[in-house]
Motif scaffolding. Structure first.
Motif, PDB file in Angstrom:
ATOM      1  N   LEU A 142      38.306  33.324  34.270  1.00  0.00           N
ATOM      2  CA  LEU A 142      37.688  34.546  33.756  1.00  0.00           C
ATOM      3  C   LEU A 142      36.217  34.578  34.133  1.00  0.00           C
ATOM      4  O   LEU A 142      35.555  33.541  34.237  1.00  0.00           O
ATOM      5  CB  LEU A 142      37.800  34.609  32.225  1.00  0.00           C
ATOM      6  N   LEU A 143      35.721  35.797  34.323  1.00  0.00           N
ATOM      7  CA  LEU A 143      34.289  36.027  34.428  1.00  0.00           C
ATOM      8  C   LEU A 143      33.825  36.504  33.049  1.00  0.00           C
ATOM      9  O   LEU A 143      34.173  37.604  32.623  1.00  0.00           O
ATOM     10  CB  LEU A 143      33.975  37.079  35.494  1.00  0.00           C
ATOM     11  N   ALA A 144      33.068  35.663  32.345  1.00  0.00           N
ATOM     12  CA  ALA A 144      32.614  35.986  30.986  1.00  0.00           C
ATOM     13  C   ALA A 144      31.173  36.463  31.044  1.00  0.00           C
ATOM     14  O   ALA A 144      30.314  35.840  31.692  1.00  0.00           O
ATOM     15  CB  ALA A 144      32.731  34.774  30.072  1.00  0.00           C
ATOM     16  N   PRO A 149      39.711  44.188  28.807  1.00  0.00           N
ATOM     17  CA  PRO A 149      40.845  43.396  29.311  1.00  0.00           C
ATOM     18  C   PRO A 149      41.345  42.365  28.291  1.00  0.00           C
ATOM     19  O   PRO A 149      42.554  42.144  28.178  1.00  0.00           O
ATOM     20  CB  PRO A 149      40.266  42.707  30.561  1.00  0.00           C
ATOM     21  N   PHE A 150      40.427  41.778  27.542  1.00  0.00           N
ATOM     22  CA  PHE A 150      40.799  40.797  26.521  1.00  0.00           C
ATOM     23  C   PHE A 150      40.092  41.169  25.208  1.00  0.00           C
ATOM     24  O   PHE A 150      39.018  40.640  24.911  1.00  0.00           O
ATOM     25  CB  PHE A 150      40.407  39.377  26.971  1.00  0.00           C
ATOM     26  N   LEU A 203      36.539  39.220  32.124  1.00  0.00           N
ATOM     27  CA  LEU A 203      37.256  39.897  33.208  1.00  0.00           C
ATOM     28  C   LEU A 203      38.069  38.866  33.985  1.00  0.00           C
ATOM     29  O   LEU A 203      37.551  37.807  34.381  1.00  0.00           O
ATOM     30  CB  LEU A 203      36.261  40.590  34.143  1.00  0.00           C
ATOM     31  N   PRO A 204      39.358  39.154  34.220  1.00  0.00           N
ATOM     32  CA  PRO A 204      40.209  38.175  34.909  1.00  0.00           C
ATOM     33  C   PRO A 204      39.884  38.108  36.404  1.00  0.00           C
ATOM     34  O   PRO A 204      39.676  39.128  37.057  1.00  0.00           O
ATOM     35  CB  PRO A 204      41.617  38.709  34.672  1.00  0.00           C
ATOM     36  N   ILE A 205      39.836  36.895  36.901  1.00  0.00           N
ATOM     37  CA  ILE A 205      39.615  36.676  38.336  1.00  0.00           C
ATOM     38  C   ILE A 205      40.970  36.403  38.983  1.00  0.00           C
ATOM     39  O   ILE A 205      41.606  35.369  38.733  1.00  0.00           O
ATOM     40  CB  ILE A 205      38.652  35.500  38.567  1.00  0.00           C
ATOM     41  N   LYS A 206      41.418  37.354  39.804  1.00  0.00           N
ATOM     42  CA  LYS A 206      42.733  37.238  40.444  1.00  0.00           C
ATOM     43  C   LYS A 206      42.635  36.390  41.712  1.00  0.00           C
ATOM     44  O   LYS A 206      41.646  36.482  42.459  1.00  0.00           O
ATOM     45  CB  LYS A 206      43.256  38.631  40.812  1.00  0.00           C
ATOM     46  N   PRO A 207      43.635  35.576  41.996  1.00  0.00           N
ATOM     47  CA  PRO A 207      43.646  34.840  43.279  1.00  0.00           C
ATOM     48  C   PRO A 207      43.670  35.820  44.451  1.00  0.00           C
ATOM     49  O   PRO A 207      44.500  36.726  44.499  1.00  0.00           O
ATOM     50  CB  PRO A 207      44.927  34.020  43.212  1.00  0.00           C
ATOM     51  N   THR A 208      42.747  35.683  45.362  1.00  0.00           N
ATOM     52  CA  THR A 208      42.663  36.609  46.492  1.00  0.00           C
ATOM     53  C   THR A 208      41.938  35.950  47.657  1.00  0.00           C
ATOM     54  O   THR A 208      41.138  35.025  47.471  1.00  0.00           O
ATOM     55  CB  THR A 208      41.911  37.899  46.072  1.00  0.00           C
ATOM     56  N   ASP A 209      42.261  36.430  48.852  1.00  0.00           N
ATOM     57  CA  ASP A 209      41.545  35.959  50.034  1.00  0.00           C
ATOM     58  C   ASP A 209      40.241  36.711  50.213  1.00  0.00           C
ATOM     59  O   ASP A 209      39.427  36.362  51.078  1.00  0.00           O
ATOM     60  CB  ASP A 209      42.406  36.154  51.285  1.00  0.00           C
ATOM     61  N   ARG A 211      29.302  33.621  33.197  1.00  0.00           N
ATOM     62  CA  ARG A 211      29.914  32.294  33.297  1.00  0.00           C
ATOM     63  C   ARG A 211      31.295  32.436  33.919  1.00  0.00           C
ATOM     64  O   ARG A 211      31.948  33.465  33.760  1.00  0.00           O
ATOM     65  CB  ARG A 211      30.057  31.635  31.921  1.00  0.00           C
ATOM     66  N   ILE A 212      31.733  31.392  34.598  1.00  0.00           N
ATOM     67  CA  ILE A 212      33.111  31.276  35.083  1.00  0.00           C
ATOM     68  C   ILE A 212      33.778  30.162  34.273  1.00  0.00           C
ATOM     69  O   ILE A 212      33.300  29.024  34.252  1.00  0.00           O
ATOM     70  CB  ILE A 212      33.168  30.945  36.574  1.00  0.00           C
ATOM     71  N   LEU A 213      34.865  30.475  33.599  1.00  0.00           N
ATOM     72  CA  LEU A 213      35.603  29.470  32.837  1.00  0.00           C
ATOM     73  C   LEU A 213      37.043  29.929  32.674  1.00  0.00           C
ATOM     74  O   LEU A 213      37.372  31.101  32.913  1.00  0.00           O
ATOM     75  CB  LEU A 213      34.956  29.227  31.482  1.00  0.00           C
ATOM     76  N   SER A 214      37.871  29.007  32.255  1.00  0.00           N
ATOM     77  CA  SER A 214      39.286  29.341  32.099  1.00  0.00           C
ATOM     78  C   SER A 214      39.508  30.055  30.763  1.00  0.00           C
ATOM     79  O   SER A 214      38.685  30.003  29.860  1.00  0.00           O
ATOM     80  CB  SER A 214      40.144  28.078  32.156  1.00  0.00           C
ATOM     81  N   TYR A 215      40.670  30.704  30.702  1.00  0.00           N
ATOM     82  CA  TYR A 215      41.018  31.423  29.472  1.00  0.00           C
ATOM     83  C   TYR A 215      41.101  30.456  28.292  1.00  0.00           C
ATOM     84  O   TYR A 215      40.623  30.767  27.185  1.00  0.00           O
ATOM     85  CB  TYR A 215      42.352  32.155  29.646  1.00  0.00           C
ATOM     86  N   ASP A 216      41.680  29.292  28.505  1.00  0.00           N
ATOM     87  CA  ASP A 216      41.826  28.323  27.416  1.00  0.00           C
ATOM     88  C   ASP A 216      40.466  27.859  26.916  1.00  0.00           C
ATOM     89  O   ASP A 216      40.257  27.679  25.694  1.00  0.00           O
ATOM     90  CB  ASP A 216      42.648  27.124  27.869  1.00  0.00           C
ATOM     91  N   GLU A 217      39.536  27.655  27.829  1.00  0.00           N
ATOM     92  CA  GLU A 217      38.192  27.251  27.412  1.00  0.00           C
ATOM     93  C   GLU A 217      37.527  28.329  26.562  1.00  0.00           C
ATOM     94  O   GLU A 217      36.945  28.043  25.515  1.00  0.00           O
ATOM     95  CB  GLU A 217      37.330  26.950  28.639  1.00  0.00           C
TER      96      GLU A 217
END
Length: 573
Positions: A86-88, A124-125, A133-139, A158-164
């Motif tokens: 996620l981008l927080a 989004p959440f 904001l969710p960061i989708k896997p992309t090229d 910040r960049i961190l996971s949803y669980d964090e």
């Protein structure tokens, strides 16, 4: 008062919450400022591919007041797979956010549109107060459009996971509940004190701390989340409204708490700032469309900053002025104010990207500072209340002493008047009656010239004269018990009892325990006890129709007990 322990405690708490929580992936963020606010998405993509974006040195940007639209580019290619990243954004007060995903061939998809101008549930959440904001896997890459024109903008990211983030929010909600609950309890306690004592000081304390709590709730985005989730009017106005309420109630509480009067040089400047804040508050809450409202302009925000700055200056110099006068409450107020200032400064420096704090320090520094400030002020209020209570007790004690002195003086004057009257009754009237008795005795001796009837009248007159003399003597002793001075207190009472027992109509048993040293008591006090017992005996004779009775006089360390009993008629219920 020693404030060092409080400051050490604050520093330790701040040190506990500061620092990195754990290592996270380091991603380069790049930023472009659209000063025209008219560039299209395709033009922004082209600028990014042309490397026209500026790389951010820190994970935040702080343009302040702005008329521009900002575009943030995020390249997720280095993020490990297997997690929901996620981008927080730790600023919950951004008007419009548009989150795009751009693939390797340049196709852009709008994933989410959110912000203060949209309902809270559109995020989004929505389980998180801040934007996530969710960061989708992309090229390719992600683009974030940030639009907060005509307002001040700070964007810590910040960049961190949803669980964090979820774990941090769970712990954060617990801390937030504990701190907010503590503050609400303090406000409730102050209102209880206000209701019970009717002192406006406690009401002003509750209003001031309540306004501060409202401002923090608004500043953290909790107001938008829980109070007005579907409004576009309050999200941008709630903070200035709460801040102006803080100014108004802070001045009112401060002046009463530290005892600032009209004689102070800073009394009227404080009042002027208070009145101006009330007027400006009325302008802000006036229901004008947001896009045309004056509060969106730089001048209105500048006024808010100026009001806050003047308030801080006036608070500091007002408290210092009262400290120099020896007012202890001013020391409490200064300490509480400094604690809140340092807490707010730490949080603002994080928002501006100047310092790096842990998540908990960034989220709860100001709320923790408010708890400390409210606690210090509440302790100061308790000290003020205790001092006020002691002053009331001392004042009451002084009034009682004055009343006692006045009562003793009145009794003493009455005793003197009674003694003078009794002496005159005994000496002058008694002497005159003695002269009359001598004349009667002379007539009785010259019986040759008296007839039988005259002789009888003369004897009746002699008997009546003796009765009058006895009555005058008794009245004299009742008015002023001179036997106390002649015989002593206990002997005077025994003499009084014996005089009644000689009548053979009523027998009184007298029991006296104590009173070995009657010099411990004032004469007026002993005279009062004598008259009380005298009145009890008179009631037994006149109303009880008793033949036997007992009077007990007992001296204790802290009281004197008089008990009277007889075998008479008693009281009819």
């Amino acid at each position: 008062m020693n404030f060092k322990p409080l400051f050490f405690l604050f520093i330790l708490c701040l040190a506990f919450f500061t620092g990195k929580t754990q290592d996270r992936p380091q991603i380069n963020f790049s930023l472009f400022e659209d000063t025209t606010s008219t560039l299209s998405l395709s033009e922004i993509k082209k600028l990014y591919l042309e490397h026209r974006f500026e790389t951010l040195q820190q994970p935040s940007f702080n343009p302040g007041y702005t008329e521009s639209v900002y575009w943030l580019a995020v390249n997720p290619s280095i993020l490990p797979l297997g997690k929901e990243w996620l981008l927080a954004i730790d600023n919950p007060h951004i008007n419009i956010l548009e989150w795009y995903q751009v693939n390797s061939v340049g196709k852009a998809d709008l994933l989410y549109t959110t912000g203060d101008f949209f309902p809270f549930k559109q995020r989004p959440f929505p389980e998180f107060t801040s934007f996530a904001l969710p960061i989708k896997p992309t090229d390719g890459f992600h683009l974030l459009k940030v639009d907060k024109r005509r307002e001040s903008l700070q964007v810590p990211i910040r960049i961190l996971s949803y669980d964090e983030l979820a774990g941090a929010y769970i712990n954060g909600n617990l801390i937030n509940g504990l701190l907010s609950g503590t503050i609400i309890m303090m406000i409730f306690f102050s209102l209880v004190l206000w209701i019970s004592t009717r002192k406006k000081l406690y009401l002003y304390y509750g209003l001031y701390i309540g306004a501060l709590l409202l401002w923090i709730v608004s500043n953290k985005g909790l107001g938008f989340e829980y109070l007005w989730p579907n409004s576009s009017f309050y999200p941008s106005r709630a903070r200035p409204i709460a801040l102006l309420l803080v100014v108004i109630f802070n001045i009112q509480f401060m002046q009463v708490f530290i005892g600032q009067t009209k004689k102070s040089y800073f009394f009227y400047p404080n009042k002027a700032l208070q009145i101006f804040s009330i007027i400006f508050l009325a302008l802000i809450v006036f229901p004008i469309d947001y896009q045309t409202s004056l509060i969106t302009f730089k001048y209105a925000q500048t006024i808010i900053i100026i009001i806050s700055s003047i308030l801080h200056l006036l608070i500091l110099i007002s408290t210092i002025e009262q400290i120099r006068k020896g007012v202890n409450e001013a020391k409490f107020h200064l300490a509480a104010t400094l604690v809140l200032y340092f807490s707010g400064l730490a949080e603002q420096l994080y928002m501006y990207g100047t310092v790096m704090l842990s998540y908990y320090a960034a989220q709860f520094a100001l709320l923790s500072g408010l708890v400390l400030e409210a606690s210090i002020l509440l302790y100061g209020l308790a000290q003020k209340f205790n001092r006020y209570r002691k002053e009331r007790v001392n004042l009451l004690r002084e009034k009682n002493e004055q009343q006692k002195i006045l009562t003793d003086t009145i009794v003493e004057v009455q005793e003197k008047e009674r003694k003078i009257f009794a002496d005159r009754l005994h000496d002058e009237i008694g002497a005159m009656l003695s002269v009359v008795a001598l004349h009667l005795n002379t007539l009785k001796k010259n019986q040759l010239s008296l007839t039988g009837i005259s002789q009888n009248k003369l004897e009746q007159a002699d008997e009546m004269l003796l009765q009058v003399a006895d009555t005058v003597r008794t009245m004299s002793h009742q008015i002023s018990p001179v036997t106390i001075e002649k015989l002593g207190f206990v002997k005077a009472l025994e003499s009084l009892i014996q005089s009644i027992n000689k009548t053979d109509k009523l027998y009184i048993e007298f029991v006296c325990i104590g009173f070995e040293d009657t010099t411990l008591y004032a004469n007026n006090y002993l005279n009062s006890i004598y008259r009380i017992i005298q009145e009890l005996l008179q009631n037994m004779i006149k109303h009880a129709a008793a033949s036997n009775g007992i009077i007990q006089l007992i001296e204790h360390d802290d009281m004197i007990v008089i008990m009277a009993e007889d075998n008479g008629l008693g009281l009819t219920p």
